[in-house]
Design a protein around this motif. Structure first.
Motif, PDB file in Angstrom:
ATOM      1  N   TYR A 105     117.729  -2.526 -19.660  1.00 62.05           N
ATOM      2  CA  TYR A 105     116.329  -2.564 -20.058  1.00 62.05           C
ATOM      3  C   TYR A 105     115.475  -1.983 -18.938  1.00 62.05           C
ATOM      4  O   TYR A 105     115.422  -2.532 -17.838  1.00 62.05           O
ATOM      5  N   PRO A 106     114.809  -0.846 -19.176  1.00 61.34           N
ATOM      6  CA  PRO A 106     114.052  -0.180 -18.116  1.00 61.34           C
ATOM      7  C   PRO A 106     112.701  -0.841 -17.878  1.00 61.34           C
ATOM      8  O   PRO A 106     112.141  -1.481 -18.764  1.00 61.34           O
ATOM      9  N   SER A 107     112.191  -0.660 -16.661  1.00 61.47           N
ATOM     10  CA  SER A 107     110.907  -1.259 -16.326  1.00 61.47           C
ATOM     11  C   SER A 107     109.912  -0.246 -15.785  1.00 61.47           C
ATOM     12  O   SER A 107     108.743  -0.275 -16.133  1.00 61.47           O
ATOM     13  N   ALA A 108     110.350   0.635 -14.902  1.00 59.59           N
ATOM     14  CA  ALA A 108     109.450   1.623 -14.312  1.00 59.59           C
ATOM     15  C   ALA A 108     110.203   2.923 -14.081  1.00 59.59           C
ATOM     16  O   ALA A 108     111.431   2.929 -13.939  1.00 59.59           O
ATOM     17  N   CYS A 109     109.464   4.020 -14.043  1.00 61.25           N
ATOM     18  CA  CYS A 109     110.092   5.314 -13.766  1.00 61.25           C
ATOM     19  C   CYS A 109     109.249   6.098 -12.774  1.00 61.25           C
ATOM     20  O   CYS A 109     108.033   5.926 -12.682  1.00 61.25           O
ATOM     21  N   TYR A 110     109.916   6.985 -12.051  1.00 60.42           N
ATOM     22  CA  TYR A 110     109.252   7.736 -10.986  1.00 60.42           C
ATOM     23  C   TYR A 110     109.998   9.060 -10.800  1.00 60.42           C
ATOM     24  O   TYR A 110     111.234   9.093 -10.802  1.00 60.42           O
ATOM     25  N   ILE A 111     109.260  10.150 -10.640  1.00 60.35           N
ATOM     26  CA  ILE A 111     109.870  11.464 -10.395  1.00 60.35           C
ATOM     27  C   ILE A 111     109.990  11.653  -8.891  1.00 60.35           C
ATOM     28  O   ILE A 111     108.988  11.660  -8.171  1.00 60.35           O
ATOM     29  N   THR A 112     111.204  11.795  -8.400  1.00 60.40           N
ATOM     30  CA  THR A 112     111.455  11.902  -6.969  1.00 60.40           C
ATOM     31  C   THR A 112     111.126  13.303  -6.462  1.00 60.40           C
ATOM     32  O   THR A 112     110.911  14.237  -7.238  1.00 60.40           O
ATOM     33  N   ASN A 113     111.123  13.450  -5.137  1.00 61.03           N
ATOM     34  CA  ASN A 113     110.819  14.746  -4.534  1.00 61.03           C
ATOM     35  C   ASN A 113     111.841  15.816  -4.892  1.00 61.03           C
ATOM     36  O   ASN A 113     111.521  17.012  -4.913  1.00 61.03           O
ATOM     37  N   ASP A 114     113.082  15.409  -5.145  1.00 62.75           N
ATOM     38  CA  ASP A 114     114.112  16.381  -5.525  1.00 62.75           C
ATOM     39  C   ASP A 114     114.266  16.456  -7.045  1.00 62.75           C
ATOM     40  O   ASP A 114     115.327  16.823  -7.562  1.00 62.75           O
ATOM     41  N   HIS A 131     118.395   3.562 -11.097  1.00 59.87           N
ATOM     42  CA  HIS A 131     119.235   4.486 -11.843  1.00 59.87           C
ATOM     43  C   HIS A 131     118.596   5.872 -11.785  1.00 59.87           C
ATOM     44  O   HIS A 131     117.395   6.018 -12.004  1.00 59.87           O
ATOM     45  N   LEU A 132     119.389   6.880 -11.502  1.00 59.78           N
ATOM     46  CA  LEU A 132     118.903   8.252 -11.410  1.00 59.78           C
ATOM     47  C   LEU A 132     119.380   9.076 -12.602  1.00 59.78           C
ATOM     48  O   LEU A 132     120.548   9.002 -13.003  1.00 59.78           O
ATOM     49  N   PHE A 133     118.439   9.871 -13.163  1.00 58.86           N
ATOM     50  CA  PHE A 133     118.744  10.721 -14.308  1.00 58.86           C
ATOM     51  C   PHE A 133     118.270  12.148 -14.022  1.00 58.86           C
ATOM     52  O   PHE A 133     117.303  12.364 -13.279  1.00 58.86           O
ATOM     53  N   ASN A 134     118.959  13.106 -14.655  1.00 57.88           N
ATOM     54  CA  ASN A 134     118.573  14.510 -14.552  1.00 57.88           C
ATOM     55  C   ASN A 134     117.258  14.710 -15.295  1.00 57.88           C
ATOM     56  O   ASN A 134     117.118  14.316 -16.453  1.00 57.88           O
ATOM     57  N   ILE A 135     116.301  15.347 -14.643  1.00 57.55           N
ATOM     58  CA  ILE A 135     114.971  15.481 -15.211  1.00 57.55           C
ATOM     59  C   ILE A 135     114.930  16.483 -16.363  1.00 57.55           C
ATOM     60  O   ILE A 135     114.016  16.465 -17.192  1.00 57.55           O
ATOM     61  N   ASP A 136     115.949  17.352 -16.449  1.00 58.15           N
ATOM     62  CA  ASP A 136     115.973  18.383 -17.494  1.00 58.15           C
ATOM     63  C   ASP A 136     116.587  17.872 -18.798  1.00 58.15           C
ATOM     64  O   ASP A 136     115.952  17.918 -19.847  1.00 58.15           O
ATOM     65  N   ASP A 137     117.817  17.381 -18.738  1.00 55.15           N
ATOM     66  CA  ASP A 137     118.502  16.969 -19.963  1.00 55.15           C
ATOM     67  C   ASP A 137     118.683  15.458 -20.081  1.00 55.15           C
ATOM     68  O   ASP A 137     119.327  14.965 -21.012  1.00 55.15           O
ATOM     69  N   GLY A 168     105.475   9.870   3.928  1.00 60.74           N
ATOM     70  CA  GLY A 168     106.681  10.531   3.442  1.00 60.74           C
ATOM     71  C   GLY A 168     107.760   9.586   2.933  1.00 60.74           C
ATOM     72  O   GLY A 168     108.836  10.037   2.519  1.00 60.74           O
ATOM     73  N   LYS A 169     107.494   8.289   2.931  1.00 56.47           N
ATOM     74  CA  LYS A 169     108.481   7.307   2.489  1.00 56.47           C
ATOM     75  C   LYS A 169     108.133   6.815   1.081  1.00 56.47           C
ATOM     76  O   LYS A 169     106.960   6.591   0.774  1.00 56.47           O
ATOM     77  N   LEU A 170     109.141   6.637   0.252  1.00 57.88           N
ATOM     78  CA  LEU A 170     108.956   6.066  -1.069  1.00 57.88           C
ATOM     79  C   LEU A 170     109.141   4.558  -0.966  1.00 57.88           C
ATOM     80  O   LEU A 170     110.231   4.065  -0.671  1.00 57.88           O
ATOM     81  N   LEU A 171     108.057   3.819  -1.197  1.00 56.48           N
ATOM     82  CA  LEU A 171     108.090   2.360  -1.090  1.00 56.48           C
ATOM     83  C   LEU A 171     108.173   1.737  -2.477  1.00 56.48           C
ATOM     84  O   LEU A 171     107.632   2.276  -3.446  1.00 56.48           O
ATOM     85  N   PHE A 172     108.834   0.600  -2.545  1.00 59.07           N
ATOM     86  CA  PHE A 172     109.007  -0.128  -3.805  1.00 59.07           C
ATOM     87  C   PHE A 172     108.761  -1.614  -3.573  1.00 59.07           C
ATOM     88  O   PHE A 172     109.179  -2.164  -2.555  1.00 59.07           O
ATOM     89  N   PHE A 173     108.071  -2.240  -4.502  1.00 58.15           N
ATOM     90  CA  PHE A 173     107.819  -3.667  -4.385  1.00 58.15           C
ATOM     91  C   PHE A 173     107.637  -4.229  -5.779  1.00 58.15           C
ATOM     92  O   PHE A 173     107.252  -3.536  -6.708  1.00 58.15           O
TER      93      PHE A 173
END
Length: 332
Positions: A105-114, A131-137, A168-173
């Motif tokens: 069950y997903p809660s939040a999503c974010y597009i990373t620098n890569d 969890h990481l997913f390919n942004i294209d497919d 430059g740091k990705l923070l999560f809380f």
């Protein structure tokens, strides 16, 4: 002025066919502003002009039941559905380009620098937090940060929708957890960054290891103990940290001066001396970047019971239409 600088207020044009409900999330990409009330995704210009809306609610393969969270790129919209679904739409014509059923069950999503899609889980069982997913497919890449058994007792109650970029740091809380962490998607790990400590107020570890029947029972434990738990909002500059927390059943925000190491807590914000103050719990924050933040403020704050503005000219349109007010600010 004690909290924010360079404040700009934006009134959102009313589209009679698509009035905005209670805003649950806000994203800004270039000169485009996106807001969601959990049912519809609204697009505005950053000066408040209505552009379009995405409204594909349903149980079909190309539809969502509710917008749990979303992320925006320059060409695409990524929506996570509370019904364990990830969808990708074209940002202009809103065609659904891809969809995938998730096994969590997903809660939040974010597009990373890569350019990967990072999704947090709201697990009730043991698993991984990220969890990481390919942004294209939307193909699955990998998962990391195992959730320990104690977290499964409470974590699924909360909406973990808090990401922030600082230095430059990705923070999560996440709510009910007083630790701010660094998410390292390259090394697939999460590291402690800041521990929010309150004198005689942090909840005991036992609170987070008990099993609860509902979020109400969980919150009642916090209220009864008068514990200070965060964080629903976090922002940081070179000079200050701003965050929000609960003390029992009372909601506060706190501004911490990193140089003097002094903190001031408050419950209300005064936007103008002739306008009634607003409780911070009524404001929806979008603290994603140290450069600029966006606040969603209920419009009635600025108008009296006769829909007359408290201060003429304070807002550009000066006329109430029911849509929320956007304040574009910088943390001091």
């Amino acid at each position: 002025n004690d909290i924010f600088s360079n404040i700009e207020y934006v009134q959102l044009e009313l589209n009679e066919d698509n009035p905005i409900g209670a805003v649950s999330h806000i994203e800004v990409v270039d000169d485009r502003l996106f807001l969601s009330d959990g049912v519809t995704l609204f697009e505005y210009t950053t000066n408040g002009m209505y552009v379009n809306c995405l409204k594909r609610r349903g149980k079909g393969p190309l539809e969502y039941t509710n917008i749990s969270n979303y992320a925006i790129s320059d060409k695409h919209i990524y929506i996570i559905d509370k019904n364990a679904k990830l969808l990708k739409y074209d940002i202009d014509n809103h065609d659904c380009l891809a969809t995938v059923k998730l096994d969590f069950y997903p809660s939040a999503c974010y597009i990373t620098n890569d350019n990967q899609l990072l999704i947090t889980s709201a697990y009730q069982n043991e698993g991984d937090k990220f969890h990481l997913f390919n942004i294209d497919d939307l193909s699955y890449i990998n998962s990391f940060q195992p959730i320990n058994v104690s977290e499964t007792k409470w974590r699924h109650y909360m909406a973990q929708q808090n990401f922030y970029i600082y230095d430059g740091k990705l923070l999560f809380f996440e709510p009910m957890n007083n630790q701010v962490s660094i998410v390292d998607t390259k090394n697939n790990e999460m590291r402690p960054y800041v521990e929010l400590t309150f004198s005689n107020g942090n909840p005991p570890k036992e609170l987070l290891t008990e099993t609860y029947k509902s979020v109400f029972d969980f919150n009642m434990k916090v209220i009864e103990g008068g514990y200070k738990v965060g964080t629903y909002g976090y922002a940081e500059t070179n000079n200050h940290i701003l965050f929000s927390f609960y003390e029992g059943d009372k909601y506060y925000s706190m501004l911490y001066n990193k140089k003097s190491k002094k903190a001031n807590s408050f419950q209300r914000i005064i936007f103008h001396n002739d306008i009634p103050s607003v409780h911070t719990a009524a404001i929806k924050y979008n603290f994603k970047s140290e450069k600029q933040q966006y606040l969603v403020i209920p419009e009635h704050i600025f108008f009296d019971e006769n829909d007359k503005p408290y201060v003429d000219g304070f807002l550009s349109n000066n006329v109430s239409n029911g849509n929320p007010i956007i304040a574009i600010v910088e943390l001091i």
